[in-house]
Design a protein around this motif. Structure first.
Motif, PDB file in Angstrom:
ATOM      1  N   ALA A   1     -45.099 -66.662  71.041  1.00  0.00           N
ATOM      2  CA  ALA A   1     -44.514 -65.392  71.480  1.00  0.00           C
ATOM      3  C   ALA A   1     -44.650 -65.299  72.999  1.00  0.00           C
ATOM      4  O   ALA A   1     -45.736 -65.525  73.545  1.00  0.00           O
ATOM      5  CB  ALA A   1     -45.231 -64.219  70.823  1.00  0.00           C
ATOM      6  N   ARG A   2     -43.572 -64.956  73.657  1.00  0.00           N
ATOM      7  CA  ARG A   2     -43.609 -64.728  75.099  1.00  0.00           C
ATOM      8  C   ARG A   2     -43.631 -63.215  75.299  1.00  0.00           C
ATOM      9  O   ARG A   2     -42.663 -62.520  74.953  1.00  0.00           O
ATOM     10  CB  ARG A   2     -42.398 -65.358  75.772  1.00  0.00           C
ATOM     11  N   VAL A   3     -44.740 -62.714  75.836  1.00  0.00           N
ATOM     12  CA  VAL A   3     -44.892 -61.269  75.994  1.00  0.00           C
ATOM     13  C   VAL A   3     -44.589 -60.908  77.446  1.00  0.00           C
ATOM     14  O   VAL A   3     -45.240 -61.412  78.371  1.00  0.00           O
ATOM     15  CB  VAL A   3     -46.332 -60.822  75.639  1.00  0.00           C
ATOM     16  N   ALA A   4     -43.600 -60.057  77.630  1.00  0.00           N
ATOM     17  CA  ALA A   4     -43.231 -59.612  78.975  1.00  0.00           C
ATOM     18  C   ALA A   4     -43.901 -58.275  79.255  1.00  0.00           C
ATOM     19  O   ALA A   4     -43.774 -57.327  78.470  1.00  0.00           O
ATOM     20  CB  ALA A   4     -41.712 -59.473  79.090  1.00  0.00           C
ATOM     21  N   LEU A   5     -44.636 -58.201  80.347  1.00  0.00           N
ATOM     22  CA  LEU A   5     -45.350 -56.977  80.706  1.00  0.00           C
ATOM     23  C   LEU A   5     -44.561 -56.170  81.728  1.00  0.00           C
ATOM     24  O   LEU A   5     -43.672 -56.701  82.421  1.00  0.00           O
ATOM     25  CB  LEU A   5     -46.739 -57.330  81.260  1.00  0.00           C
ATOM     26  N   SER A   6     -44.912 -54.902  81.842  1.00  0.00           N
ATOM     27  CA  SER A   6     -44.161 -54.002  82.711  1.00  0.00           C
ATOM     28  C   SER A   6     -44.305 -54.354  84.189  1.00  0.00           C
ATOM     29  O   SER A   6     -43.506 -53.924  85.017  1.00  0.00           O
ATOM     30  CB  SER A   6     -44.610 -52.556  82.477  1.00  0.00           C
ATOM     31  N   ASP A   7     -45.329 -55.142  84.530  1.00  0.00           N
ATOM     32  CA  ASP A   7     -45.486 -55.530  85.935  1.00  0.00           C
ATOM     33  C   ASP A   7     -44.802 -56.852  86.245  1.00  0.00           C
ATOM     34  O   ASP A   7     -45.005 -57.426  87.313  1.00  0.00           O
ATOM     35  CB  ASP A   7     -46.970 -55.609  86.307  1.00  0.00           C
ATOM     36  N   GLY A   8     -44.018 -57.337  85.291  1.00  0.00           N
ATOM     37  CA  GLY A   8     -43.266 -58.565  85.529  1.00  0.00           C
ATOM     38  C   GLY A   8     -43.946 -59.817  85.021  1.00  0.00           C
ATOM     39  O   GLY A   8     -43.320 -60.869  84.905  1.00  0.00           O
ATOM     40  N   THR A   9     -45.243 -59.698  84.712  1.00  0.00           N
ATOM     41  CA  THR A   9     -45.965 -60.861  84.182  1.00  0.00           C
ATOM     42  C   THR A   9     -45.416 -61.250  82.815  1.00  0.00           C
ATOM     43  O   THR A   9     -44.991 -60.383  82.042  1.00  0.00           O
ATOM     44  CB  THR A   9     -47.478 -60.510  84.043  1.00  0.00           C
ATOM     45  N   GLN A  10     -45.441 -62.548  82.544  1.00  0.00           N
ATOM     46  CA  GLN A  10     -45.098 -63.011  81.205  1.00  0.00           C
ATOM     47  C   GLN A  10     -46.264 -63.856  80.694  1.00  0.00           C
ATOM     48  O   GLN A  10     -46.787 -64.710  81.418  1.00  0.00           O
ATOM     49  CB  GLN A  10     -43.823 -63.855  81.246  1.00  0.00           C
ATOM     50  N   VAL A  11     -46.657 -63.601  79.481  1.00  0.00           N
ATOM     51  CA  VAL A  11     -47.781 -64.334  78.898  1.00  0.00           C
ATOM     52  C   VAL A  11     -47.323 -64.926  77.575  1.00  0.00           C
ATOM     53  O   VAL A  11     -46.779 -64.207  76.730  1.00  0.00           O
ATOM     54  CB  VAL A  11     -48.994 -63.406  78.649  1.00  0.00           C
TER      55      VAL A  11
END
Lengths: 577, 577
Positions: free
Chosen positions: A237-247
């Motif tokens: 799963a690629r999780v996109a965060l509100s600060d632009g980070t992707q984990v």
């Protein structure tokens, strides 16, 4: 002891309980012990009753080795011991209050079941956050045994040498337990929290201690951001965060809170209260005199603030169940206690615990309070292994304790339990000062941290020791002389800009220097923890100067202000001596 | 908050403190923080002030490696930090109350010192038991730093491979700590206690747990006997006991209690109270308005029984010192708290702790009470490592908590501290039932042992669960049917003579058997801990039988009745799961 008059109606012959975990099962068991002759049916929609939901993260981690250890009872064991008719896989879809029947849906169809007394213990349901792609197969929650089974299976399938990555969304109690469990399984964990600090019920000033502990165990922290979307990345799963980070993660655990499972009650026309929780009286009775409700789904009143709403905690749920059974069977009951919200969590080597109102909650409720901070050994300092307990407590102007929070390696649970008891009793700073707690060197101190809290609060409340706080720092730097009474060595390792360093042992001989440097300004005193600077503050006050002591000292300052990262502001390890 | 009006007299300019350890030094330090301008002289007869007397046994054992760790302050450090004039080697031999002077004897001679306010903190002196030959060079006590030094030196001189034998006379708190310390140093220890059980403040029923722990660590117990004489045996001491036993030891440590060091006060004509303790008012003021007294030498009132006398505990001494300084300087004071007598001791792997009145003390005071016993895991049973805490608590007929005692491996200190807080607050069984304590699996249970105490006490007090007690055993065997509702396997491993075994899960189907066997007699039910038999008792009561539940179950029975050693009465290990 308060008493409830027995109802005019005869004891209910048919008791139906909806929900077979904490509150529901406590009620059913108590009802049976009080009444051998009643029919007691427990309807549980899942396949499991009386399971240890608080233990789920500890089986995920492997600390609780056997999954069976979590299953405290079965329908068979409950029938044998308590003659309960426990029906799993049985979902109640409707309540007919006039006919006093519930509609039960099972795999085999639907039936009606009559009741004289109905107890609703439906619990809570997970809040679904607004994240796109939550249906990705790597996404899990951690609230039920099936949740645990599928998450454990997923983790077991991850390659030992390949990527083992997790994202946990939500840094509340269960989120932190999930982080610890996944890290114990060898996963690289990233933790995403919308609030600006981990464990939002904890006041912001103590949370950095937990954040440091998480980081020191390799956890990536993403605070003040939300997860926006989850997309597939080769099965992960690629999780996109509100600060632009992707984990990218092989497992995503989402725990952003719960809401009362009160749909059934609402549909039945029962009165709901704050945040959709079922409204109950002091005997757990709903707006229908034949229906009681307990647990995560009911509205309670916060003891200190008077705020109402649901509080999803196991302890109150169990006790509500017991009380509801008493009321249902016409027994004397204790009045419904307000809820303190006492809670605790282990985060690797640290423990964090809270009771009563947080500073934030007091501020929201507009309740005046003084804040007192101490850092004290969990047992006598001269006995090996003493660990600091960091305690923050709030007191009303009249001295009443309002709340307490603590973080440390050892002895946190004991102090919070004592303070929760004191809070329930309405104790004041004077009372805490005089508490007589068990002292021998391996266990405590002649002046226990709880006594110390009382002493400091007395000094603050009666004006013996005026305080300043970490939150006042910018103002203090602009308006006051900072007098740092630590040793020269401590000063050299980090200090506030413009601070005058006079070790407390030299102060009486160097008062002129302080007076000259202050030039009429107030003097903001501090040391490491607030003890030496308390003496210094007293010296200055009696010399006629306008002096205040930094509450909790340098330790509280740097904990509360993780932004103080300039080279001259060395950040000590607060959690280990 | 209660207030004390400021005295008409001006603040004392000359404060003299007699005794420089717990209470005296707390008073001196507090006085200085409140008043920079006063002269404060502390007179200490020994060479040490502010030493950690509670830590002495732990340096003897080697657990506290550095002797310096016990010396918390020196006259120099106290002068530097608090501008105190601390004079060691200074014994006060007389008080001239009219002239307001004390006579101070030092190695260099005698002088007079004037005071406006005098604080007496003389502590206690060891009681000398009537043993012949106490002047044998192998005989030591363990109350002061010189005591420790000489005892440590003696132990260090013992051959590593030769005889290393100790006798400890007196099994109170310090005696037990001495036993543990000497055993840690590799000595074979024999413990002699005049009472019939170790740790006399503990009720007799819990003491066998400690006795088992002592024996399992190789300690020889001589209970209910006294030491009569000590004679020389080739440099070692031959201790003759009242039961004819003779024990040869290389070290004899005698700790049979203390008495108030009130000779100075008595000679000064101050009013003394019970057992020779200095009488003080709520502000620690003696019968002379210019003299205050604190610590082991003063008379206090036991909170529950109202009994007066000295209580040698560090915590109260420290707080009395602080309060005396407040009073002396005309500050608002908290009223003198009565004393709960909270105390704790580590005995190898076990902890024992007490607060409030023991059963024996309640009996002596003629105070009606119910006794409640539980055996509960110190944290959730499904979480690994749960250890049983054995708690005995007493309640007044109106529900008020009167006292509590606990023994166990873990979590004893926390429960006793919570109960001490509850006791101070005047809490009832209902209040304990509703306490909201911190729960997560590593720390506690959703129903904490303290909640469980409340639940059981409620059931006992309102008649839901009539009890019988281990002390009733002989009567029960003569008059009642014993119904053992444990499993067949448990029953086979040991049971009471004539007991009927019906596992609690079969009881509802076999009520006729019980009725037939009872033949009109009362039914005395029991299981292992009291939980299953509570359910069974309820079943029988509702069937119309005269049933009672054994308080604390088989565990409490065999703990309280070490005489039950017949082969059919297997004595389980109560202290480890």
């Amino acid at each position: 002891m308060p008493t409830t008059p027995a109802p005019d109606a005869p004891a209910p012959r048919r008791i139906v309980v909806v929900g077979g975990v904490a509150g529901g099962m406590s009620a059913a068991a108590r009802a049976r012990r009080l009444d051998e002759s009643a029919s007691i049916v427990v309807l549980e929609q899942s396949q499991y009753v009386s399971f240890a939901n608080c233990g789920l993260p500890y089986h995920l981690s492997g600390e609780i080795e056997s999954r069976d250890a979590l299953l405290l009872h079965t329908p068979e064991s409950l029938r044998a011991a308590l003659a309960l008719d426990v029906r799993t896989g049985s979902r109640v879809t409707a309540v007919d209050r006039d006919a006093r029947t519930v509609t039960v849906a099972t795999a085999d169809g639907t039936y009606q079941l009559g009741y004289d007394a109905l107890l609703l213990a439906p619990g809570a349901v997970a809040v679904t956050p607004p994240i796109e792609g939550l249906d990705h197969p790597a996404v899990y929650s951690l609230r039920t045994v099936p949740d645990l089974d599928s998450l454990t299976a997923r983790v077991a399938q991850l390659p030992v040498d390949g990527p083992r990555r997790a994202v946990v969304v939500g840094a509340g109690f269960i989120g932190l337990e999930a982080v610890e469990a996944l890290a114990a399984r060898g996963l690289q964990v990233d933790l995403v929290e919308l609030a600006d600090h981990v464990l939002p019920p904890l006041d912001a000033e103590l949370a950095p201690l937990l954040a440091d502990e998480l980081r020191s165990h390799g956890v990536g922290l993403h605070l003040g951001v939300s997860a926006r979307s989850i997309t597939d990345d080769g099965g992960a799963a690629r999780v996109a965060l509100s600060d632009g980070t992707q984990v990218v993660a092989d497992v995503v655990v989402v725990n952003v809170g719960v809401r009362p499972a009160s749909d059934l009650a609402r549909d039945a026309g029962l009165e709901l209260g704050a945040r959709g929780a079922i409204r109950v009286d002091a005997d757990q009775r709903t707006s229908d005199p034949h229906i009681w409700a307990v647990g995560d789904a009911v509205e309670v009143t916060q003891a200190v603030t008077g705020v109402t709403g649901p509080v999803p905690l196991a302890g109150p749920a169990n006790r509500q169940g017991r009380r509801a059974a008493d009321a249902m069977l016409g027994r004397r009951t204790t009045p419904q206690a307000t809820v303190l919200g006492t809670a605790i969590v282990r985060v690797f080597g640290l423990t964090a615990a809270v009771t009563g109102a947080s500073q934030a909650a007091l501020d929201r409720a507009g309740i005046a309070h003084e804040v007192v901070r101490i850092h004290a050994g969990h047992h006598a300092g001269y006995f090996p292994g003493a660990q600091q307990v960091h305690v923050v407590a709030t007191f009303a102007p009249d001295g009443r304790l309002l709340g307490a929070q603590a973080v440390g390696c050892e002895g946190v649970d004991k102090r919070i339990d004592v303070l929760a008891t004191a809070l329930r009793a309405g104790m004041t700073a004077d009372d805490l000062a005089e508490l007589e707690l068990a002292y021998a060197p391996p266990y405590g101190s002649a002046k226990d941290p709880v006594n110390m809290l009382g002493f400091v609060a007395q000094n603050v409340l009666d004006g013996t020791m005026p305080q300043w706080h970490a939150r006042d720092l910018d103002d203090v730097l602009a308006t006051s002389l900072v007098l740092d009474v630590r040793s020269r060595g401590e000063f050299a390792r980090g200090h506030l800009p413009g601070a005058l360093n006079i070790p407390h042992t030299e102060l009486r001989d160097r008062l002129d220097e302080v007076r000259d440097a202050a030039a009429g300004r107030p003097v903001a005193v501090h040391c490491a923890s607030g003890v030496r600077s308390y003496i210094a503050t007293r010296v200055l006050l009696q010399d006629g100067m306008d002096a205040r002591n930094l509450s909790g000292g340098w330790l509280s300052l740097v904990a509360a202000r993780p932004d103080l990262t300039r080279p001259d502001l060395t950040r000590p390890d607060l959690t280990r001596r």
